[in-house]
Design an enzyme around this catalytic site. Structure first.
Site, PDB file in Angstrom:
ATOM      1  N   LYS A  19     -93.539  15.195  10.448  1.00 11.53           N
ATOM      2  CA  LYS A  19     -94.473  16.223   9.958  1.00 11.53           C
ATOM      3  C   LYS A  19     -94.757  16.078   8.450  1.00 11.53           C
ATOM      4  CE  LYS A  19     -94.449  19.367  13.785  1.00 11.53           C
ATOM      5  NZ  LYS A  19     -93.332  19.362  14.710  1.00 11.53           N
ATOM      6  N   PHE A  27     -86.784  22.527  20.216  1.00  6.63           N
ATOM      7  CA  PHE A  27     -87.869  21.589  20.499  1.00  6.63           C
ATOM      8  C   PHE A  27     -87.584  20.274  19.787  1.00  6.63           C
ATOM      9  CE2 PHE A  27     -91.870  19.401  19.761  1.00  6.63           C
ATOM     10  CZ  PHE A  27     -92.411  19.402  21.038  1.00  6.63           C
ATOM     11  N   ASP A  41     -82.280  17.916  13.301  1.00  5.86           N
ATOM     12  CA  ASP A  41     -83.705  17.655  13.480  1.00  5.86           C
ATOM     13  C   ASP A  41     -84.443  18.513  12.446  1.00  5.86           C
ATOM     14  OD1 ASP A  41     -86.377  17.741  14.161  1.00  5.86           O
ATOM     15  OD2 ASP A  41     -86.048  17.882  16.322  1.00  5.86           O
TER      16      ASP A  41
HETATM   17  C1  LIG Z   1     -92.934  18.626  15.928  1.00  8.81           C
HETATM   18  C2  LIG Z   1     -91.495  18.471  16.212  1.00  8.81           C
HETATM   19  C3  LIG Z   1     -90.993  17.352  16.912  1.00  8.81           C
HETATM   20  C4  LIG Z   1     -91.879  16.303  17.526  1.00  8.81           C
HETATM   21  O1  LIG Z   1     -92.647  15.624  16.570  1.00  8.81           O
HETATM   22  P1  LIG Z   1     -93.924  14.766  17.069  1.00  8.81           P
HETATM   23  O2  LIG Z   1     -94.415  14.132  15.807  1.00  8.81           O
HETATM   24  O3  LIG Z   1     -94.881  15.736  17.681  1.00  8.81           O
HETATM   25  O4  LIG Z   1     -93.424  13.781  18.052  1.00  8.81           O
HETATM   26  C5  LIG Z   1     -89.619  17.262  17.074  1.00  8.81           C
HETATM   27  N1  LIG Z   1     -88.791  18.175  16.564  1.00  8.81           N
HETATM   28  C6  LIG Z   1     -89.231  19.265  15.879  1.00  8.81           C
HETATM   29  C7  LIG Z   1     -88.253  20.237  15.332  1.00  8.81           C
HETATM   30  C8  LIG Z   1     -90.597  19.442  15.698  1.00  8.81           C
HETATM   31  O5  LIG Z   1     -91.040  20.536  15.054  1.00  8.81           O
END
Ligand SMILES: *Cc1c(COP(=O)(O)O)cnc(C)c1O
Length: 399
Positions: free
Chosen positions: A253, A139, A224
């Site tokens: 986050k 994701f 990421d």
């Molecule tokens: C939450 C998340 C995103 C996206 O972040 P947003 O602030 O919702 O745009 C991207 N990569 C990972 C691994 C995530 O957990």
């Protein structure tokens, strides 16, 4: 339900654009590990604002930082440097050893920046290479490019035509990456623990091999760490567990503790954007910078990565104790990013029964429960979570 809440819910259901089935409660305030709804009902929060509120709800350091900075300078445009921006950049570059940082507001924006940087690298150094390899079940966000990068089943059919240039391979499969690399490849983008996918961790050998492979081929390795960074998995960054440094790192986050904030860090060699290539009205926004600095500083000061490691072990032990009783399988995760599978695909049902019982947990897919509480969680609060969870599973699953 009191008439005030009734009216709020009517208006919520009729005025907020539908994006998900939300429970019929309206949250009003929070403190530490707890949130309260407008009826005054208290919930123990093991969703942690979606792995975001690392310092818990309404921490003093965030109010202090906001109050102080908002009295000084709220916004001055991205055309200028500002003081908290420089202070926060110093802190993050020192922590990671990656010399350059770009600030955004959301995780998707940080990943978009990384994707653009990788394509820029391809166009400057790799004869126009633009393909980015990502993994199944990953994701990376909800913007068009990050949706195309995401490996969620079914997403390749959504909002077509998709942004081209992403190649998906199975997770934890180094040969699949070797096979996918070609002249057009400019980067590999991976999560070290797939969070939204259901808490699946890369293997140590895979990540060592991946680092080697990317260096040999001269392609960017992008981690990421939007969900796994800032202490979540028991070290400040999850790559520390593997002794491997990426070329580009994305964070969001936890980095803002609840304030919308993200960052993309890169090695000096990849400081490649020309003027106008990348930007954003809120990049380096002073309020966000002051909050980010205060949050990360506090995470370090209170040694929260270490605490997350210890409390995570405690949760894992507790889950193992009840595993046989409830038929739980595949108890997994690191630090305070944890998950387990249920004997039946009844995650949604369990989540809503727990909500009724005053506990917030998450089910990333029908058979999986994910726990991602604030890094400040105590053993007492973990015990309270286990009590509510067991009582609720007794009601639902025991025949
Ligand atoms: C939450 C998340 C995103 C996206 O972040 P947003 O602030 O919702 O745009 C991207 N990569 C990972 C691994 C995530 O957990």
């Amino acid at each position: 339900m009191d008439p005030y809440t009734d009216e709020l819910l009517d208006d919520a259901n009729s005025s907020i654009l539908f994006i998900a089935n939300r429970p019929q409660v309206v949250m009003e305030h929070g403190e530490g590990m707890y949130v309260w709804d407008t009826e005054g009902k208290r919930y123990l929060d093991f969703i942690g604002g979606w792995a975001v509120t690392c310092l818990g709800h309404s921490p003093q350091v965030i109010s202090d930082a906001l109050l102080k900075q908002s009295g000084k300078l709220v916004n001055v445009s991205p055309a200028f440097y500002n003081k908290p921006m420089v202070e926060f950049a110093r802190l993050l570059t020192k922590l990671t050893g990656l010399e350059r940082v770009f600030f955004g507001s959301t995780g998707a924006e940080a990943n978009e920046s990384a994707i653009k940087l990788a394509r820029k690298y391809g166009s400057v150094h790799k004869d126009g290479a633009y393909e980015i390899i990502t993994t199944n079940r990953s994701f990376h966000g909800r913007s068009l490019a990050t949706m195309a990068a995401t490996g969620k089943a079914g997403w390749e059919q959504m909002f077509t035509p998709q942004v081209p240039g992403f190649v998906k391979v199975p997770f934890n499969d180094i040969e699949a990456i070797e096979r996918a690399i070609n002249r057009k490849t400019c980067a590999v983008l991976v999560e070290l623990i797939q969070g939204e996918g259901g808490v699946y961790e890369v293997s140590f050998a895979y990540i060592q091999e991946l680092r080697k492979l990317c260096s040999e081929h001269g392609i960017l390795l992008i981690f990421d760490e939007i969900q796994t960074g800032i202490g979540r998995t028991g070290s400040m960054f999850t790559y520390e567990h593997y002794g491997v440094l990426p070329d580009v790192l994305t964070l969001a986050k936890g980095i803002g503790g609840g304030f919308p904030l993200s960052a993309m860090l890169a090695k000096e060699a990849y400081n490649l954007f020309d003027a106008g290539d990348q930007g954003g009205t809120y990049t380096g926004q002073p309020l966000a910078m002051a909050v980010g600095y205060a949050v990360v500083h506090e995470v370090i000061r209170r040694n929260l990565p270490q605490q997350a490691a210890e409390q995570g072990m405690y949760v894992l032990n507790k889950l193992h104790e009840i595993q046989a009783l409830y038929g739980l399988t595949h108890i997994r995760g690191k630090g305070l990013l944890l998950a387990f599978d249920l004997p039946e695909p009844r995650g949604t049902e369990l989540v809503s029964a727990c909500l009724q019982a005053g506990l917030l947990i998450n089910s990333p897919n029908p058979s999986t429960i994910r726990l991602m509480p604030a890094l400040i969680v105590t053993k007492d609060e973990i015990n309270e979570m286990m009590t509510i969870l067991c009582r609720t599973m007794d009601q639902l699953f025991k025949k």
